[in-house]
Design a protein around this motif. Structure first.
Motif, mmCIF file in Angstrom:
data_model
loop_
_atom_site.group_PDB
_atom_site.id
_atom_site.type_symbol
_atom_site.label_atom_id
_atom_site.label_comp_id
_atom_site.label_asym_id
_atom_site.label_seq_id
_atom_site.Cartn_x
_atom_site.Cartn_y
_atom_site.Cartn_z
ATOM 1 N N UNK A 9 4.061 -4.192 16.691
ATOM 2 C CA UNK A 9 2.962 -3.959 15.766
ATOM 3 C C UNK A 9 3.446 -3.163 14.566
ATOM 4 N N UNK A 10 2.752 -3.333 13.467
ATOM 5 C CA UNK A 10 3.055 -2.599 12.237
ATOM 6 C C UNK A 10 2.285 -1.280 12.257
ATOM 7 N N UNK A 11 2.972 -0.219 11.859
ATOM 8 C CA UNK A 11 2.337 1.097 11.799
ATOM 9 C C UNK A 11 2.605 1.727 10.439
ATOM 10 N N UNK A 12 1.592 2.353 9.891
ATOM 11 C CA UNK A 12 1.728 3.082 8.635
ATOM 12 C C UNK A 12 2.156 4.511 8.905
ATOM 13 N N UNK A 19 7.149 15.300 11.124
ATOM 14 C CA UNK A 19 7.552 14.452 12.243
ATOM 15 C C UNK A 19 8.155 13.127 11.776
ATOM 16 N N UNK A 20 7.776 12.669 10.599
ATOM 17 C CA UNK A 20 8.249 11.375 10.104
ATOM 18 C C UNK A 20 9.442 11.510 9.153
ATOM 19 N N UNK A 21 10.085 12.656 9.162
ATOM 20 C CA UNK A 21 11.249 12.879 8.310
ATOM 21 C C UNK A 21 12.305 11.802 8.570
ATOM 22 N N UNK A 22 12.715 11.117 7.527
ATOM 23 C CA UNK A 22 13.723 10.072 7.656
ATOM 24 C C UNK A 22 13.164 8.686 7.921
ATOM 25 N N UNK A 23 11.850 8.553 8.001
ATOM 26 C CA UNK A 23 11.219 7.246 8.238
ATOM 27 C C UNK A 23 10.693 6.683 6.921
ATOM 28 N N UNK A 24 10.567 5.379 6.862
ATOM 29 C CA UNK A 24 9.983 4.729 5.695
ATOM 30 C C UNK A 24 8.467 4.772 5.749
ATOM 31 N N UNK A 25 7.838 3.986 4.886
ATOM 32 C CA UNK A 25 6.374 3.975 4.828
ATOM 33 C C UNK A 25 5.739 3.157 5.943
ATOM 34 N N UNK A 26 6.517 2.268 6.574
ATOM 35 C CA UNK A 26 6.020 1.475 7.698
ATOM 36 C C UNK A 26 7.068 1.439 8.799
ATOM 37 N N UNK A 27 6.589 1.299 10.035
ATOM 38 C CA UNK A 27 7.469 1.180 11.194
ATOM 39 C C UNK A 27 7.032 -0.005 12.040
ATOM 40 N N UNK A 28 7.991 -0.626 12.698
ATOM 41 C CA UNK A 28 7.684 -1.610 13.731
ATOM 42 C C UNK A 28 7.707 -0.858 15.054
ATOM 43 N N UNK A 29 6.604 -0.895 15.782
ATOM 44 C CA UNK A 29 6.516 -0.167 17.047
ATOM 45 C C UNK A 29 6.206 -1.145 18.177
ATOM 46 N N UNK A 30 6.782 -0.882 19.331
ATOM 47 C CA UNK A 30 6.542 -1.703 20.513
ATOM 48 C C UNK A 30 5.359 -1.120 21.264
ATOM 49 N N UNK A 46 0.435 11.442 12.103
ATOM 50 C CA UNK A 46 1.492 11.046 11.177
ATOM 51 C C UNK A 46 1.814 9.553 11.191
ATOM 52 N N UNK A 47 1.510 8.866 12.294
ATOM 53 C CA UNK A 47 1.752 7.422 12.374
ATOM 54 C C UNK A 47 0.506 6.764 12.948
ATOM 55 N N UNK A 48 -0.009 5.785 12.210
ATOM 56 C CA UNK A 48 -1.238 5.084 12.594
ATOM 57 C C UNK A 48 -0.978 3.583 12.535
ATOM 58 N N UNK A 49 -1.493 2.856 13.525
ATOM 59 C CA UNK A 49 -1.336 1.403 13.525
ATOM 60 C C UNK A 49 -2.082 0.797 12.338
ATOM 61 N N UNK A 50 -1.587 -0.317 11.866
ATOM 62 C CA UNK A 50 -2.108 -0.973 10.664
ATOM 63 C C UNK A 50 -3.491 -1.582 10.913
#
Length: 123
Positions: A9-12, A19-30, A46-50
């Motif tokens: 799933x896509x996460x914003x 906590x998101x130091x070093x991450x981009x604006x979106x993540x792929x999460x399992x 800090x990370x919310x599903x799209x």
């Protein structure tokens, strides 16, 4: 009942949170299972599903599950006493396959005790 058995799933990402130091604006999460985390102030998310329209990246995701998981929290940070609780909706290091969620876990372990927690009282 209509829980995904393994879907990407896509996460914003809130790039301003420590906590998101070093991450981009979106993540792929399992995500596996139907657990959906809901959060409200003062809990940081800090990370919310799209949103539902942009949620699925890969795998079988039932429409009912997509509706339930859309816009829910993937990672929450909540203060508790002088510390904090960091909660993940699914295993961020699943098979060591995805670097983005693994980065979140690394940041939580290494930076969590110093950032976001109350300072230790002097002796």
């Amino acid at each position: 009942m209509f829980s995904p058995r393994g879907v990407l799933l896509r996460a914003g990402v809130d790039t301003e949170h420590w906590l998101t130091l070093g991450c981009g604006e979106e993540l792929a999460v399992f995500v596996e299972g139907g657990r959906a985390l809901m959060s409200m102030h003062p809990v940081a998310t800090p990370v919310r599903l799209a949103p539902r329209e942009r949620l699925r990246l890969s795998g079988l995701l039932w429409p009912e599950a997509a509706e339930r998981l859309a816009d829910t929290a993937y990672v929450t940070v909540e203060s508790m006493g002088r510390g904090q609780v960091i909660l993940f909706a699914s295993d961020p290091a699943w098979r060591g396959l995805f670097r983005g969620p693994s980065r979140l876990l690394t940041n939580a372990v290494l930076l969590g005790p110093g950032l976001g927690a109350s300072p230790v009282l002097p002796w």
